[in-house]
Design a protein around this motif. Structure first.
Motif, PDB file in Angstrom:
ATOM      1  N   MET A 276       1.253  -1.082  -0.081  1.00 53.07           N
ATOM      2  CA  MET A 276      -0.111  -0.326   0.135  1.00 53.07           C
ATOM      3  C   MET A 276       1.028   1.118   0.092  1.00 53.07           C
ATOM      4  O   MET A 276       1.768   1.374   0.849  1.00 53.07           O
ATOM      5  CB  MET A 276      -0.849   0.040   1.039  1.00 53.07           C
ATOM      6  N   GLY A 277       0.790   1.837  -1.033  1.00 53.06           N
ATOM      7  CA  GLY A 277       1.398   3.116  -1.328  1.00 53.06           C
ATOM      8  C   GLY A 277       0.648   4.025  -0.611  1.00 53.06           C
ATOM      9  O   GLY A 277      -0.307   4.124   0.395  1.00 53.06           O
ATOM     10  N   SER A 278       1.653   5.722  -0.330  1.00 46.22           N
ATOM     11  CA  SER A 278       0.879   7.005   0.380  1.00 46.22           C
ATOM     12  C   SER A 278       1.071   8.132  -0.624  1.00 46.22           C
ATOM     13  O   SER A 278       0.041   8.775   0.252  1.00 46.22           O
ATOM     14  CB  SER A 278       2.425   7.493   1.497  1.00 46.22           C
ATOM     15  N   GLY A 279       0.156   7.728  -1.651  1.00 47.39           N
ATOM     16  CA  GLY A 279      -0.497   8.278  -2.399  1.00 47.39           C
ATOM     17  C   GLY A 279      -1.923   8.630  -2.646  1.00 47.39           C
ATOM     18  O   GLY A 279      -2.352   7.606  -2.228  1.00 47.39           O
ATOM     19  N   PRO A 280      -2.364   8.735  -3.031  1.00 45.89           N
ATOM     20  CA  PRO A 280      -4.291   8.793  -3.998  1.00 45.89           C
ATOM     21  C   PRO A 280      -4.576   7.302  -3.527  1.00 45.89           C
ATOM     22  O   PRO A 280      -3.870   6.958  -4.620  1.00 45.89           O
ATOM     23  CB  PRO A 280      -4.794  10.067  -4.490  1.00 45.89           C
ATOM     24  N   GLY A 281      -5.920   7.408  -2.885  1.00 44.40           N
ATOM     25  CA  GLY A 281      -6.369   5.692  -2.820  1.00 44.40           C
ATOM     26  C   GLY A 281      -5.267   4.675  -2.281  1.00 44.40           C
ATOM     27  O   GLY A 281      -5.154   3.508  -3.394  1.00 44.40           O
ATOM     28  N   GLY A 282      -4.023   5.044  -1.908  1.00 42.58           N
ATOM     29  CA  GLY A 282      -3.193   4.119  -1.707  1.00 42.58           C
ATOM     30  C   GLY A 282      -2.255   3.822  -2.810  1.00 42.58           C
ATOM     31  O   GLY A 282      -1.924   2.606  -3.303  1.00 42.58           O
ATOM     32  N   GLU A 283      -1.724   4.456  -4.020  1.00 39.31           N
ATOM     33  CA  GLU A 283      -1.075   4.682  -4.620  1.00 39.31           C
ATOM     34  C   GLU A 283      -0.020   4.019  -4.545  1.00 39.31           C
ATOM     35  O   GLU A 283       0.755   5.486  -3.753  1.00 39.31           O
ATOM     36  CB  GLU A 283      -1.683   5.200  -5.816  1.00 39.31           C
ATOM     37  N   ILE A 284       1.526   3.389  -5.118  1.00 42.27           N
ATOM     38  CA  ILE A 284       3.056   3.293  -4.588  1.00 42.27           C
ATOM     39  C   ILE A 284       3.151   4.504  -5.657  1.00 42.27           C
ATOM     40  O   ILE A 284       2.725   5.037  -6.642  1.00 42.27           O
ATOM     41  CB  ILE A 284       3.534   2.434  -5.083  1.00 42.27           C
ATOM     42  N   THR A 285       3.679   5.608  -4.676  1.00 43.52           N
ATOM     43  CA  THR A 285       4.383   7.019  -5.671  1.00 43.52           C
ATOM     44  C   THR A 285       6.084   7.101  -5.544  1.00 43.52           C
ATOM     45  O   THR A 285       6.402   5.362  -5.402  1.00 43.52           O
ATOM     46  CB  THR A 285       3.518   7.858  -4.669  1.00 43.52           C
ATOM     47  N   ARG A 286       6.659   7.937  -6.357  1.00 45.07           N
ATOM     48  CA  ARG A 286       7.856   7.725  -6.143  1.00 45.07           C
ATOM     49  C   ARG A 286       8.699   8.047  -5.521  1.00 45.07           C
ATOM     50  O   ARG A 286       9.613   7.213  -5.269  1.00 45.07           O
ATOM     51  CB  ARG A 286       8.348   9.044  -7.347  1.00 45.07           C
ATOM     52  N   ALA A 287       8.100   8.431  -4.287  1.00 46.72           N
ATOM     53  CA  ALA A 287       8.634   9.243  -3.048  1.00 46.72           C
ATOM     54  C   ALA A 287       8.632   7.194  -2.073  1.00 46.72           C
ATOM     55  O   ALA A 287       9.429   7.663  -1.840  1.00 46.72           O
ATOM     56  CB  ALA A 287       8.015   9.799  -1.837  1.00 46.72           C
ATOM     57  N   ASP A 288       7.763   7.047  -2.177  1.00 43.98           N
ATOM     58  CA  ASP A 288       7.027   5.494  -2.525  1.00 43.98           C
ATOM     59  C   ASP A 288       8.753   4.182  -3.028  1.00 43.98           C
ATOM     60  O   ASP A 288       9.601   4.022  -1.964  1.00 43.98           O
ATOM     61  CB  ASP A 288       6.698   4.671  -1.840  1.00 43.98           C
ATOM     62  N   VAL A 289       9.241   4.626  -3.482  1.00 47.04           N
ATOM     63  CA  VAL A 289       9.730   3.909  -4.245  1.00 47.04           C
ATOM     64  C   VAL A 289      11.390   4.258  -4.058  1.00 47.04           C
ATOM     65  O   VAL A 289      12.401   3.235  -3.547  1.00 47.04           O
ATOM     66  CB  VAL A 289       9.273   3.546  -6.100  1.00 47.04           C
ATOM     67  N   GLU A 290      11.588   5.371  -3.557  1.00 48.94           N
ATOM     68  CA  GLU A 290      13.368   5.730  -3.876  1.00 48.94           C
ATOM     69  C   GLU A 290      12.899   5.444  -1.832  1.00 48.94           C
ATOM     70  O   GLU A 290      14.589   4.468  -1.739  1.00 48.94           O
ATOM     71  CB  GLU A 290      13.146   7.255  -3.540  1.00 48.94           C
ATOM     72  N   THR A 291      11.870   5.647  -1.803  1.00 59.26           N
ATOM     73  CA  THR A 291      12.228   4.726  -0.017  1.00 59.26           C
ATOM     74  C   THR A 291      12.493   3.339   0.130  1.00 59.26           C
ATOM     75  O   THR A 291      13.743   3.459   1.068  1.00 59.26           O
ATOM     76  CB  THR A 291      11.195   5.779   1.178  1.00 59.26           C
ATOM     77  N   ALA A 292      12.108   2.657  -0.470  1.00 58.78           N
ATOM     78  CA  ALA A 292      12.089   1.899  -0.458  1.00 58.78           C
ATOM     79  C   ALA A 292      13.926   0.862  -0.662  1.00 58.78           C
ATOM     80  O   ALA A 292      14.537   0.397   0.192  1.00 58.78           O
ATOM     81  CB  ALA A 292      11.141   0.637  -0.659  1.00 58.78           C
ATOM     82  N   VAL A 293      14.135   1.260  -2.114  1.00 60.57           N
ATOM     83  CA  VAL A 293      15.107   1.399  -2.823  1.00 60.57           C
ATOM     84  C   VAL A 293      16.629   1.688  -2.183  1.00 60.57           C
ATOM     85  O   VAL A 293      17.260   0.705  -1.257  1.00 60.57           O
ATOM     86  CB  VAL A 293      15.465   1.946  -4.623  1.00 60.57           C
ATOM     87  N   LEU A 294      16.353   2.805  -1.791  1.00 62.06           N
ATOM     88  CA  LEU A 294      17.811   3.564  -0.703  1.00 62.06           C
ATOM     89  C   LEU A 294      17.220   2.896   1.275  1.00 62.06           C
ATOM     90  O   LEU A 294      18.620   3.730   1.820  1.00 62.06           O
ATOM     91  CB  LEU A 294      17.611   5.466  -0.686  1.00 62.06           C
ATOM     92  N   SER A 295      16.245   2.311   1.030  1.00 64.89           N
ATOM     93  CA  SER A 295      16.523   1.959   2.921  1.00 64.89           C
ATOM     94  C   SER A 295      17.423   0.589   2.964  1.00 64.89           C
ATOM     95  O   SER A 295      17.950   0.045   1.917  1.00 64.89           O
ATOM     96  CB  SER A 295      15.682   1.368   3.233  1.00 64.89           C
ATOM     97  N   PRO A 296      18.475   0.854   4.192  1.00 60.80           N
ATOM     98  CA  PRO A 296      19.296   0.176   4.160  1.00 60.80           C
ATOM     99  C   PRO A 296      18.783  -1.142   4.513  1.00 60.80           C
ATOM    100  O   PRO A 296      19.927  -2.497   3.906  1.00 60.80           O
ATOM    101  CB  PRO A 296      19.879   0.617   6.077  1.00 60.80           C
ATOM    102  N   ALA A 297      17.614  -1.656   4.509  1.00 64.07           N
ATOM    103  CA  ALA A 297      17.682  -3.051   5.005  1.00 64.07           C
ATOM    104  C   ALA A 297      17.416  -3.707   3.808  1.00 64.07           C
ATOM    105  O   ALA A 297      17.323  -4.602   3.224  1.00 64.07           O
ATOM    106  CB  ALA A 297      15.959  -2.934   6.129  1.00 64.07           C
ATOM    107  N   ALA A 298      16.617  -2.715   2.556  1.00 62.30           N
ATOM    108  CA  ALA A 298      16.600  -2.798   1.378  1.00 62.30           C
ATOM    109  C   ALA A 298      17.955  -3.409   0.480  1.00 62.30           C
ATOM    110  O   ALA A 298      18.269  -4.575  -0.287  1.00 62.30           O
ATOM    111  CB  ALA A 298      16.153  -2.497   0.475  1.00 62.30           C
TER     112      ALA A 298
END
Length: 101
Positions: free
Chosen positions: A1-23
């Protein structure tokens, strides 16, 4: 579930997931299986060496959380007994018959 309208995945969601140390963290297959059995997210485990999450790291994280889930462990196999060679009686051939001569 993304943070965009209607639960859409936004660019910020993807960047957060890719750049996180856990990923970026690598997890050994055994540590991944152990984490699944213990109900621990492997991404939340901090590796000791800073790069690879190992089974010892998962066990340490389980000890910190205080949960004591039963983990199915394989029993160690018993060593196989060596087969002893039959002893020969003196004066007999390999088949147990008296030797010629």
């Amino acid at each position: 579930m993304g943070s965009g309208p209607g639960g859409e995945i936004t660019r910020a969601d993807v960047e957060t997931a890719v750049l996180s140390p856990a990923a970026r963290r690598r997890v050994t297959p055994y540590a991944r299986r152990l984490a699944r059995e213990l109900g621990i997210d492997p991404g939340s485990v901090t590796p000791r060496d800073g790069e690879v999450v190992r089974a010892a790291d998962v066990r340490a994280a389980d000890g910190e959380s205080g949960s004591r889930a039963a983990v199915a462990t394989r029993p160690r196999p018993r060593p196989r007994a060596r087969r002893q060679r039959p002893t020969r009686r003196p004066g007999r051939g390999p088949c147990g018959r008296p030797s010629p001569g």
